[in-house]
Scaffold this active site. Structure first.
Site, PDB file in Angstrom:
ATOM      1  N   THR A 124      24.926  64.226  -9.112  1.00 56.15           N
ATOM      2  CA  THR A 124      25.965  64.907  -9.889  1.00 56.15           C
ATOM      3  C   THR A 124      27.318  64.192  -9.776  1.00 56.15           C
ATOM      4  OG1 THR A 124      27.364  66.903  -9.839  1.00 56.15           O
ATOM      5  CG2 THR A 124      26.090  66.491  -7.881  1.00 56.15           C
ATOM      6  N   ASP A 125      28.161  64.391 -10.779  1.00 55.67           N
ATOM      7  CA  ASP A 125      29.526  63.818 -10.707  1.00 55.67           C
ATOM      8  C   ASP A 125      30.339  64.478  -9.598  1.00 55.67           C
ATOM      9  OD1 ASP A 125      30.009  66.338 -11.900  1.00 55.67           O
ATOM     10  OD2 ASP A 125      31.229  65.540 -13.538  1.00 55.67           O
ATOM     11  N   GLU A 126      29.873  65.640  -9.095  1.00 57.40           N
ATOM     12  CA  GLU A 126      30.653  66.356  -8.075  1.00 57.40           C
ATOM     13  C   GLU A 126      30.698  65.590  -6.760  1.00 57.40           C
ATOM     14  OE1 GLU A 126      30.337  70.566  -7.985  1.00 57.40           O
ATOM     15  OE2 GLU A 126      29.598  70.668 -10.037  1.00 57.40           O
ATOM     16  N   TYR A 148      27.837  72.551  -1.793  1.00 47.51           N
ATOM     17  CA  TYR A 148      26.911  72.060  -2.823  1.00 47.51           C
ATOM     18  C   TYR A 148      27.067  70.559  -3.003  1.00 47.51           C
ATOM     19  CZ  TYR A 148      25.302  70.693  -7.471  1.00 47.51           C
ATOM     20  OH  TYR A 148      24.699  70.018  -8.511  1.00 47.51           O
ATOM     21  N   LYS A 152      24.465  67.504  -2.130  1.00 50.46           N
ATOM     22  CA  LYS A 152      23.980  66.582  -3.169  1.00 50.46           C
ATOM     23  C   LYS A 152      24.336  65.140  -2.802  1.00 50.46           C
ATOM     24  CE  LYS A 152      22.220  67.193  -6.561  1.00 50.46           C
ATOM     25  NZ  LYS A 152      20.740  67.212  -6.836  1.00 50.46           N
TER      26      LYS A 152
HETATM   27  P1  NAD Z   1      18.625  75.009 -11.598  1.00 48.83           P
HETATM   28  O1  NAD Z   1      19.210  75.775 -10.466  1.00 48.83           O
HETATM   29  O2  NAD Z   1      18.556  75.624 -12.948  1.00 48.83           O
HETATM   30  O3  NAD Z   1      17.115  74.575 -11.229  1.00 48.83           O
HETATM   31  C1  NAD Z   1      16.742  74.176  -9.949  1.00 48.83           C
HETATM   32  C2  NAD Z   1      15.214  74.283  -9.857  1.00 48.83           C
HETATM   33  O4  NAD Z   1      14.814  73.819  -8.560  1.00 48.83           O
HETATM   34  C3  NAD Z   1      14.698  75.721  -9.986  1.00 48.83           C
HETATM   35  O5  NAD Z   1      13.584  75.745 -10.866  1.00 48.83           O
HETATM   36  C4  NAD Z   1      14.266  76.093  -8.571  1.00 48.83           C
HETATM   37  O6  NAD Z   1      13.188  77.013  -8.527  1.00 48.83           O
HETATM   38  C5  NAD Z   1      13.866  74.734  -8.015  1.00 48.83           C
HETATM   39  N1  NAD Z   1      13.966  74.655  -6.544  1.00 48.83           N
HETATM   40  C6  NAD Z   1      15.009  75.058  -5.759  1.00 48.83           C
HETATM   41  N2  NAD Z   1      14.719  74.833  -4.467  1.00 48.83           N
HETATM   42  C7  NAD Z   1      13.479  74.265  -4.434  1.00 48.83           C
HETATM   43  C8  NAD Z   1      12.645  73.789  -3.377  1.00 48.83           C
HETATM   44  N3  NAD Z   1      13.025  73.870  -2.106  1.00 48.83           N
HETATM   45  N4  NAD Z   1      11.452  73.256  -3.710  1.00 48.83           N
HETATM   46  C9  NAD Z   1      11.037  73.186  -5.004  1.00 48.83           C
HETATM   47  N5  NAD Z   1      11.791  73.626  -6.035  1.00 48.83           N
HETATM   48  C10 NAD Z   1      12.988  74.152  -5.747  1.00 48.83           C
HETATM   49  O7  NAD Z   1      19.409  73.641 -11.623  1.00 48.83           O
HETATM   50  P2  NAD Z   1      19.812  72.690 -12.837  1.00 48.83           P
HETATM   51  O8  NAD Z   1      21.124  73.105 -13.342  1.00 48.83           O
HETATM   52  O9  NAD Z   1      18.657  72.554 -13.753  1.00 48.83           O
HETATM   53  O10 NAD Z   1      20.021  71.323 -12.053  1.00 48.83           O
HETATM   54  C11 NAD Z   1      18.923  70.449 -11.836  1.00 48.83           C
HETATM   55  C12 NAD Z   1      19.410  69.259 -11.028  1.00 48.83           C
HETATM   56  O11 NAD Z   1      20.467  68.611 -11.717  1.00 48.83           O
HETATM   57  C13 NAD Z   1      19.974  69.644  -9.654  1.00 48.83           C
HETATM   58  O12 NAD Z   1      19.575  68.655  -8.739  1.00 48.83           O
HETATM   59  C14 NAD Z   1      21.487  69.622  -9.860  1.00 48.83           C
HETATM   60  O13 NAD Z   1      22.147  69.311  -8.670  1.00 48.83           O
HETATM   61  C15 NAD Z   1      21.600  68.501 -10.877  1.00 48.83           C
HETATM   62  N6  NAD Z   1      22.776  68.571 -11.770  1.00 48.83           N
HETATM   63  C16 NAD Z   1      23.039  69.723 -12.453  1.00 48.83           C
HETATM   64  C17 NAD Z   1      24.138  69.759 -13.316  1.00 48.83           C
HETATM   65  C18 NAD Z   1      24.483  71.018 -14.093  1.00 48.83           C
HETATM   66  O14 NAD Z   1      25.567  71.093 -14.660  1.00 48.83           O
HETATM   67  N7  NAD Z   1      23.589  71.999 -14.174  1.00 48.83           N
HETATM   68  C19 NAD Z   1      24.939  68.625 -13.472  1.00 48.83           C
HETATM   69  C20 NAD Z   1      24.618  67.468 -12.758  1.00 48.83           C
HETATM   70  C21 NAD Z   1      23.520  67.450 -11.923  1.00 48.83           C
HETATM   71  P1  TYD Z   2      30.230  76.021 -12.874  1.00 52.88           P
HETATM   72  O1  TYD Z   2      29.444  76.321 -14.114  1.00 52.88           O
HETATM   73  O2  TYD Z   2      29.967  76.823 -11.658  1.00 52.88           O
HETATM   74  O3  TYD Z   2      30.096  74.464 -12.564  1.00 52.88           O
HETATM   75  P2  TYD Z   2      30.862  73.562 -11.437  1.00 52.88           P
HETATM   76  O4  TYD Z   2      31.569  74.403 -10.480  1.00 52.88           O
HETATM   77  O5  TYD Z   2      29.699  72.880 -10.832  1.00 52.88           O
HETATM   78  O6  TYD Z   2      31.763  72.650 -12.203  1.00 52.88           O
HETATM   79  O7  TYD Z   2      31.761  76.178 -13.217  1.00 52.88           O
HETATM   80  C1  TYD Z   2      32.391  75.371 -14.174  1.00 52.88           C
HETATM   81  C2  TYD Z   2      33.876  75.638 -14.077  1.00 52.88           C
HETATM   82  O8  TYD Z   2      34.133  76.989 -14.449  1.00 52.88           O
HETATM   83  C3  TYD Z   2      34.435  75.483 -12.668  1.00 52.88           C
HETATM   84  O9  TYD Z   2      35.748  74.927 -12.751  1.00 52.88           O
HETATM   85  C4  TYD Z   2      34.512  76.912 -12.147  1.00 52.88           C
HETATM   86  C5  TYD Z   2      34.809  77.708 -13.414  1.00 52.88           C
HETATM   87  N1  TYD Z   2      34.296  79.106 -13.415  1.00 52.88           N
HETATM   88  C6  TYD Z   2      35.153  80.168 -13.726  1.00 52.88           C
HETATM   89  O10 TYD Z   2      36.352  79.972 -13.983  1.00 52.88           O
HETATM   90  N2  TYD Z   2      34.632  81.429 -13.714  1.00 52.88           N
HETATM   91  C7  TYD Z   2      33.321  81.691 -13.433  1.00 52.88           C
HETATM   92  O11 TYD Z   2      32.911  82.889 -13.403  1.00 52.88           O
HETATM   93  C8  TYD Z   2      32.446  80.592 -13.146  1.00 52.88           C
HETATM   94  C9  TYD Z   2      30.996  80.818 -12.828  1.00 52.88           C
HETATM   95  C10 TYD Z   2      32.978  79.307 -13.161  1.00 52.88           C
END
Ligand code: NAD
Ligand code: TYD
Length: 335
Positions: A124-126, A148, A152
Site C-alpha cells: 500500500t502507499d500508506e 496497519y 503492511k
Molecule cells: P479486505 O479487508 O476487503 O479483504 C481482506 C481479505 O483477506 C478478506 O477476504 C479476509 O477474509 C482475508 N483475510 C484476512 N485475514 C486472513 C488470514 N489470516 N488468512 C486468510 N485470509 C485472510 O481488503 P482489501 O481492501 O480488499 O485489501 C486487499 C489488500 O490490498 C490488502 O493487503 C490491503 O492491505 C491492500 N490494499 C488495499 C487498499 C484499499 O484501499 N482497500 C489499497 C492498497 C492496498
Molecule cells: P479509509 O477508507 O479508512 O482509508 P485510509 O485511512 O486507509 O486512507 O479512509 C480514507 C480517508 O477518509 C482517511 O483520511 C480517513 C477518512 N475517514 C473519515 O473522515 N471518516 C470516516 O468515517 C472514515 C471511515 C474515514
C-alpha cells in the site's frame, strides 16, 4: 494449465481480481484461499465460483500446514490477505501483526520451499507515511504511522528480502486508496454512500482536508495483473489513480450524485496519527505500459449506482455484530 493461489480473494480487491483473472486467462486455475473474516464474503465471488477453473479453500495464511497444502503445485501466489482497516488497527492491532506480518512470512517461506515461480505482495502507499508535498517514488523511505501501515510495511519488506536473500521471484505493488464494488461499508466511500442513502450523518474526521489518491478497483487489478506478469523481481511498483482529492471534496461529490444535502456532513474528532496526505509517482509502472482508465468522478458515480442497487449486500455487513461492536467501540473511545 498454470495454478494461481489468490489469498484474501474473498475480500474487496481480491474478489475483483479473481473475476478478472478467471475471465482473461483460460489456461489458469485459480485457488482462492481466504479465512472469511468479517471482511471476507463468498457473496463477493458470486458467479465466478461456478467457473470450474476457480476453487475456494477456507484457511488462514498464518497456518503453515494449511498454506503448504494449498501452495503445493502452485506456479503463482498473489497475497491480498490482510487486516485492512486503519481504524480497527488503532483499536485492536493484534490481528494486523499476526496476519499482515507473520502470515506474509508463512506464505513466503512456503513459496520458497515449494518453488513458486512468482509471488506478488499487495502492499500500500500508506507504507511511505504522510507526504506533505510532492509524490512518493519507490525508493523513498518507508515511514508508516499506524499499526496497519506498519504491519503492511513489515510484509512489504519481508517480501523484498525473500527475493534478495533466497531468489524467490517476488514483485510488490503499492496501491493507493481503492474504491468500487464490493468494498466493505466500514471504509470512507461505501460508508458515506450507505449512510447518505439512509439519511444518516457522514462522520468526517478532523477538518476533512486530508488528501488521498483515489484508484478504481479495476485499475488497481489491471496494475497487479501487469506487475505479476511483467514486473522485475525484487522491485516495487506504485499504483495510483491520478486523482488526488480531499476527503471533503469526495464527500460533497457523493452527496451530489445521490441528490442528498450537505447538512448530512458531521465533523467529528480526528483519527489518532491520521496521515495528512498520500501521493504517488507512478512513472515506473507507466513505463511498463499501465495507466488508470477511470476518471474519478465517473468511477464514483458508477460506485454510487452499485451501492444503490446492491443494498442487501452492504446492509448485511453493516447489520453484523462485528460492525456494530467496532462502531460502538470506535466512537466510545473518541467522544
Ligand atoms: P479486505 O479487508 O476487503 O479483504 C481482506 C481479505 O483477506 C478478506 O477476504 C479476509 O477474509 C482475508 N483475510 C484476512 N485475514 C486472513 C488470514 N489470516 N488468512 C486468510 N485470509 C485472510 O481488503 P482489501 O481492501 O480488499 O485489501 C486487499 C489488500 O490490498 C490488502 O493487503 C490491503 O492491505 C491492500 N490494499 C488495499 C487498499 C484499499 O484501499 N482497500 C489499497 C492498497 C492496498
Ligand atoms: P479509509 O477508507 O479508512 O482509508 P485510509 O485511512 O486507509 O486512507 O479512509 C480514507 C480517508 O477518509 C482517511 O483520511 C480517513 C477518512 N475517514 C473519515 O473522515 N471518516 C470516516 O468515517 C472514515 C471511515 C474515514
Amino acid at each position: 494449465m498454470k495454478t494461481m493461489v489468490v489469498t484474501g480473494g474473498a475480500g474487496f480487491i481480491g474478489s475483483n481480481f479473481v473475476r478478472r483473472i478467471a475471465g482473461r486467462y483460460p489456461d489458469y486455475r485459480v485457488i482462492v484461499f481466504d479465512l472469511l473474516t468479517y471482511a471476507g464474503n463468498l457473496d463477493n465471488l458470486a458467479g465466478v465460483l461456478d467457473n470450474e477453473r476457480v476453487r475456494f479453500v477456507k484457511g488462514d495464511i498464518r497456518d503453515s500446514a494449511a498454506v503448504r497444502e494449498v501452495l503445493r503445485g502452485a506456479n503463482m501466489v498473489v497475497n491480498f490477505a490482510a487486516e485492512s482497516f486503519v481504524d480497527r488497527s488503532i483499536l485492536d492491532p493484534d490481528g494486523f501483526i499476526t496476519t499482515d506480518v507473520l502470515g506474509t512470512f508463512v506464505l513466503l517461506q512456503a513459496s520458497r520451499e515449494l518453488g513458486v515461480e512468482r509471488f506478488l505482495q499487495v502492499s500500500t502507499d500508506e507504507v511511505y507515511g504522510s507526504v506533505e508535498e510532492g509524490s512518493s517514488v519507490e525508493t523513498d523511505g518507508i515511514l508508516p504511522n499506524s499499526p496497519y501501515s506498519a504491519s503492511k510495511a513489515g510484509g512489504d519488506l519481508l517480501a523484498r528480502s525473500y527475493c534478495i536473500t533466497y531468489g524467490l521471484p517476488v514483485v510488490i505493488t503499492r496501491g493507493s486508496n481503492t474504491y468500487g464494488p464490493y468494498q466493505h461499508p466500514e471504509k470512507l466511500i461505501p460508508l458515506f454512500i450507505s449512510n447518505a442513502i439512509d439519511d444518516k450523518p457522514l462522520p468526517v474526521y478532523g477538518d476533512g482536508l486530508q488528501v488521498r489518491d483515489w484508484l478504481h478497483v479495476d485499475d488497481h487489478c489491471s496494475a497487479i495483473d501487469l506487475v505479476l506478469h511483467e514486473g522485475v523481481p525484487g522491485e516495487a511498483y506504485n499504483v495510483g489513480g491520478d486523482s488526488n482529492r480531499t476527503n471533503i471534496e469526495v464527500t460533497k461529490l457523493l452527496l451530489k450524485s445521490l441528490n442528498k444535502p450537505e447538512s448530512l456532513i458531521k465533523y467529528v474528532a480526528d483519527r489518532p496519527g491520521h496521515d495528512r496526505r498520500y501521493s504517488l509517482n507512478c512513472d515506473k509502472l507507466k513505463a511498463i505500459g499501465w495507466k488508470p482508465a477511470k476518471v474519478f468522478e465517473e468511477g464514483l458515480r458508477d460506485t454510487v449506482e452499485w451501492y444503490l442497487h446492491n443494498q442487501n449486500w452492504w446492509r448485511k455487513a453493516k447489520d453484523s455484530d462485528s460492525y456494530r461492536e467496532f462502531d460502538k467501540a470506535w466512537y466510545a473511545g473518541r467522544k
